[in-house]
Motif scaffolding. Structure first.
Motif, PDB file in Angstrom:
ATOM      1  N   UNK A   1      21.941  19.014  20.755  1.00 53.38           N
ATOM      2  CA  UNK A   1      21.864  18.985  18.714  1.00 53.38           C
ATOM      3  C   UNK A   1      22.126  20.619  18.676  1.00 53.38           C
ATOM      4  N   UNK A   2      21.961  21.015  17.341  1.00 53.36           N
ATOM      5  CA  UNK A   2      22.175  22.576  17.089  1.00 53.36           C
ATOM      6  C   UNK A   2      20.388  22.883  16.718  1.00 53.36           C
ATOM      7  N   UNK A   3      19.807  23.637  17.118  1.00 52.95           N
ATOM      8  CA  UNK A   3      18.575  24.308  17.457  1.00 52.95           C
ATOM      9  C   UNK A   3      18.680  24.889  15.728  1.00 52.95           C
ATOM     10  N   UNK A   4      18.762  23.477  15.415  1.00 53.87           N
ATOM     11  CA  UNK A   4      18.251  23.954  13.640  1.00 53.87           C
ATOM     12  C   UNK A   4      16.816  24.692  13.027  1.00 53.87           C
ATOM     13  N   UNK A   5      15.893  23.315  13.793  1.00 53.59           N
ATOM     14  CA  UNK A   5      14.592  23.898  12.589  1.00 53.59           C
ATOM     15  C   UNK A   5      14.323  25.341  13.355  1.00 53.59           C
ATOM     16  N   UNK A   6      14.407  25.797  14.443  1.00 54.20           N
ATOM     17  CA  UNK A   6      13.627  26.888  15.051  1.00 54.20           C
ATOM     18  C   UNK A   6      14.709  28.130  13.999  1.00 54.20           C
ATOM     19  N   UNK A   7      16.095  28.100  14.264  1.00 54.30           N
ATOM     20  CA  UNK A   7      16.892  28.778  13.047  1.00 54.30           C
ATOM     21  C   UNK A   7      16.395  29.166  11.860  1.00 54.30           C
ATOM     22  N   UNK A   8      15.998  27.986  11.138  1.00 51.36           N
ATOM     23  CA  UNK A   8      15.742  28.478   9.795  1.00 51.36           C
ATOM     24  C   UNK A   8      14.307  28.324   9.184  1.00 51.36           C
ATOM     25  N   UNK A   9      13.615  28.469  10.358  1.00 50.29           N
ATOM     26  CA  UNK A   9      12.412  29.003  10.223  1.00 50.29           C
ATOM     27  C   UNK A   9      12.460  31.034  10.253  1.00 50.29           C
ATOM     28  N   UNK A  10      12.925  31.119  10.478  1.00 50.57           N
ATOM     29  CA  UNK A  10      13.124  32.464  11.158  1.00 50.57           C
ATOM     30  C   UNK A  10      15.012  33.320  11.173  1.00 50.57           C
ATOM     31  N   UNK A  11      15.333  33.022   9.785  1.00 46.55           N
ATOM     32  CA  UNK A  11      16.740  32.868   9.372  1.00 46.55           C
ATOM     33  C   UNK A  11      16.575  34.043   8.649  1.00 46.55           C
ATOM     34  N   UNK A  12      15.479  34.265   8.200  1.00 45.92           N
ATOM     35  CA  UNK A  12      15.096  36.151   7.271  1.00 45.92           C
ATOM     36  C   UNK A  12      14.817  36.876   8.057  1.00 45.92           C
ATOM     37  N   UNK A  13      14.345  36.978   9.329  1.00 47.53           N
ATOM     38  CA  UNK A  13      13.789  37.881  10.210  1.00 47.53           C
ATOM     39  C   UNK A  13      14.383  38.305  11.615  1.00 47.53           C
ATOM     40  N   UNK A  14      14.272  40.101  11.698  1.00 44.75           N
ATOM     41  CA  UNK A  14      15.446  40.131  13.096  1.00 44.75           C
ATOM     42  C   UNK A  14      14.223  40.297  14.366  1.00 44.75           C
ATOM     43  N   UNK A  15      13.313  39.983  14.483  1.00 46.43           N
ATOM     44  CA  UNK A  15      11.748  39.783  14.722  1.00 46.43           C
ATOM     45  C   UNK A  15      12.095  38.175  15.715  1.00 46.43           C
ATOM     46  N   UNK A  16      12.903  38.029  15.509  1.00 47.41           N
ATOM     47  CA  UNK A  16      13.349  36.796  16.354  1.00 47.41           C
ATOM     48  C   UNK A  16      15.051  36.097  16.363  1.00 47.41           C
ATOM     49  N   UNK A  17      15.401  36.400  17.669  1.00 44.32           N
ATOM     50  CA  UNK A  17      16.978  36.005  18.130  1.00 44.32           C
ATOM     51  C   UNK A  17      16.323  34.645  17.763  1.00 44.32           C
ATOM     52  N   UNK A  18      17.688  33.842  17.525  1.00 41.30           N
ATOM     53  CA  UNK A  18      17.853  32.579  17.751  1.00 41.30           C
ATOM     54  C   UNK A  18      19.795  32.355  17.950  1.00 41.30           C
ATOM     55  N   UNK A  19      19.186  31.626  19.729  1.00 42.53           N
ATOM     56  CA  UNK A  19      20.889  31.825  19.831  1.00 42.53           C
ATOM     57  C   UNK A  19      21.018  30.338  20.485  1.00 42.53           C
TER      58      UNK A  19
END
Length: 410
Positions: free
Chosen positions: A159-177
């Protein structure tokens, strides 16, 4: 199950709560918390605990949880029970329902798994060696960001990691893959490759949308390794969080991929080869015996241990019958692979093009580091005996001490 790794891979911290198996989502719910208990039993019987530091983590507090969640929501979880007046409010206001039911001990369960992830994050900071109510991974990453300028989150759950992606969608400190099934109304319905982040976080969200039936070679050789190797080159993370959802295995009750345990494990092994501080957490997985097999095998990869394919006899051996093998054949030959080589190469090409738009890995001017949410260091120095989990399936005398002898059961 939560593992953390220091840069040298010399010290592995392993978190286990002995109470996790008592929680029950309901008789028809696919999430079975006792899968962690089964995994732990195999870790013990394969004697892998001798190469790790086993910790019984402290519970997270409500204060820890409201770093990401609304205080009103956390307060609701702390009070709601299946028979309380708050029950219906949760279904109406907080989207609780069939996937996230209210059950006895719900808040204790949330405190337990969040505390484990948070403790691992704290230990990494000090160079120590789906069906979600509280997003423990986000809270752990927030803790890691106190010391690490760039955190890479990798998700191999189906399943897509939507929760973590949404939490850090506006920052470059965390890249989600995230590598996941996409399309045909598959839950949660997000994870298009065009979800790339926004504002400061533009190009720092990467999605690899896959179709059903993908096999080991296509998954690892054509998408996972090419994508992660490029991410490592462009983003240069200082810490990795790896979510090892086992519902991407073949034969999973809710999944539709065709990965073997060894194929799934190749992804874990590749991440470990990066030699960065790494937090490894569980995720989805709904064929319980295969979840336990998978996470046991991947624990062995983390500690560089070779395991026999014959599962040792232990109290839960009947769960793994009739073959009692660590690597049963999970591949469904009737499940067609919907992922053509051309399709997978196009996805990787798209990811590479977006990564090339990053001029350089972001740097951060670090400020004074806040105090740890969990004061782990003094606690373990003064009373380490109490923080090491004793397994009920083996003789508990000294089995988790560094100088213990290899005492076999009768």
């Amino acid at each position: 199950m939560t593992n953390s790794q220091s840069k040298s891979r010399g010290t592995i911290a392993y978190m286990m709560d002995p109470t996790v198996g008592k929680y029950h989502y309901g008789p028809c719910h696919p999430m079975k918390p006792y899968r962690v208990e089964l995994t732990h039993a195999l870790v013990v019987e394969y004697k892998m605990y001798k190469k790790m530091k086993i910790y019984y983590p402290s519970e997270a507090s409500a204060h820890d949880m409201i770093r990401f969640h609304a205080e009103e929501y956390v307060d609701f979880l702390s009070r709601v029970t299946p028979n309380s007046q708050e029950y219906q409010r949760g279904y109406n206001q907080y989207n609780l329902g069939d996937d996230c039911p209210v059950f006895s001990g719900l808040f204790d369960f949330c405190k337990s798994y969040t505390g484990a992830s948070l403790l691992c994050a704290t230990m990494l900071n000090h160079k120590a060696s789906g069906f979600c109510y509280i997003n423990d991974i986000v809270i752990a990453i927030l803790e890691l960001l106190k010391y690490h300028v760039r955190v890479l989150y990798i998700d191999i759950d189906i399943h897509h990691g939507d929760g973590v992606q949404e939490a850090f969608y506006l920052t470059d400190r965390v890249m989600t893959v995230s590598f996941h099934k996409y399309g045909n109304n598959f839950f949660p319905g997000t994870g298009s490759m065009y979800e790339i982040g926004a504002e400061t976080g533009r190009y720092y969200s990467i999605n690899v949308p896959l179709r059903e039936g993908i096999t080991d070679d296509d998954y690892y050789d054509l998408v996972f390794k090419p994508v992660i190797s490029t991410v490592m080159s462009y983003y240069r993370p200082t810490c990795i969080v790896l979510q090892c959802g086992a519902d991407s295995l073949g034969g999973d009750r809710l999944g539709c991929f065709n990965l073997s345990i060894k194929g799934h494990g190749k992804c874990v092994a590749y991440v470990m080869e990066q030699n960065l501080p790494t937090l490894v957490v569980g995720g989805g997985g709904y064929t319980v015996k295969n979840v336990a097999r998978c996470w046991t095998y991947e624990t062995s990869l983390i500690i560089n241990e070779t395991l026999s394919n014959d599962i040792p006899y232990h109290d839960y051996i009947e769960f793994f019958g009739p073959d009692c093998q660590l690597h049963p054949d999970l591949i469904n030959p009737k499940l067609e692979n919907g992922n053509s080589r051309t399709y997978l190469e196009l996805i990787v090409q798209f990811v590479n093009e977006k990564l090339r738009l990053l001029k350089h890995a972001p740097s951060v001017q670090m400020q004074d580091v806040p105090c740890d949410l969990i004061d782990n260091e003094d606690k373990n120095d003064e009373d380490e005996d109490d923080t090491r989990q004793k397994a009920s399936s083996v003789d508990p005398v000294n089995e988790f001490y560094d100088d213990d002898k290899d005492i076999d059961r009768d």
